[in-house]
Scaffold this motif. Structure first.
Motif: not given
Length: 214
Positions: A95-98, A144-147, A159, A197
């Motif tokens: 999670n919270n992957v750039g 974006k940021d997402g999973s 995302c 991340h």
């Protein structure tokens, strides 16, 4: 745990020893809880959510993959946004992957808007304008940021309702960084994708050995 995972993969003997170790101490915590009423269930949760325990699970997954064994069900996603096809299973969720990719930026150098030259009273001649020579550069851009969901067959990035899929079999380059990984998919128009991340060590090992996955 650090010693056993120093080479990145668990042998069958190491895996068996760690399985017994975790099982034994989990049972001891539960017995203490039942006997003394101590609040130790949270300690079990801390162990299972901890970085070392996660490394153990990842090492065990890689051990199965490298040895071509059927994968045990070691990881599940409670609320997955993806319905996986038959024969495909999730290996890990980040999670919270750039998510970054390269964008082509074009600018023109040596351009001119043209000039007006007076020939006679009320009569002007205007030279033509031109953009000049196009100079194209690749600029790294955060999308974006997402999973990120790593499965036995694909890498998914999810995302806000949008989903991108990269088959493991189509990846021709996986370059690792301290906290991220760059992957290049086969194809003339495909651009590298960078995910930050995530556990790049684990992802790159799965990609390198994906052909062994049953």
């Amino acid at each position: 745990m650090d010693t056993l995972l120093d080479d990145g993969v668990l042998s069958d003997k190491e895996k068996s020893n760690l399985d017994r170790f975790v099982s034994f101490y989990s049972d001891q915590f539960k017995k203490l809880k039942a006997k003394h009423g101590w609040d130790v269930v949270s300690e079990i949760d801390n162990i299972q959510d901890g970085e070392q325990y996660q490394r153990f699970i990842k090492g065990a997954i890689l051990s199965d993959i490298i040895n071509g064994r059927p994968l045990e069900k070691r990881f599940t996603i409670n609320e997955s946004p993806i319905i996986f096809p038959k024969g495909e299973s999730p290996l890990w969720l980040f999670n919270n992957v750039g998510y970054f990719t390269y964008k082509t930026k074009t600018e023109y150098r040596g351009s001119s808007d043209g000039i007006s030259i007076r020939i006679a009273k009320g009569l002007y001649y205007r030279t033509g304008s031109f953009k000049g020579n196009p100079i194209r550069t690749e600029v790294l851009e955060k999308k974006k940021d997402g999973s990120l969901i790593l499965t036995t067959k694909n890498i998914y990035f999810y995302c806000g309702g949008s989903l991108e899929k990269t088959p493991l079999s189509k990846i021709i380059l996986a370059q690792t960084f301290a906290d991220g990984i760059l992957i290049q998919k086969d194809g003339m128009r495909e651009k590298p994708k960078i995910f930050k991340h995530v556990d790049s060590w684990f992802i790159s090992n799965v990609i390198s050995n994906h052909e062994n996955i049953p």
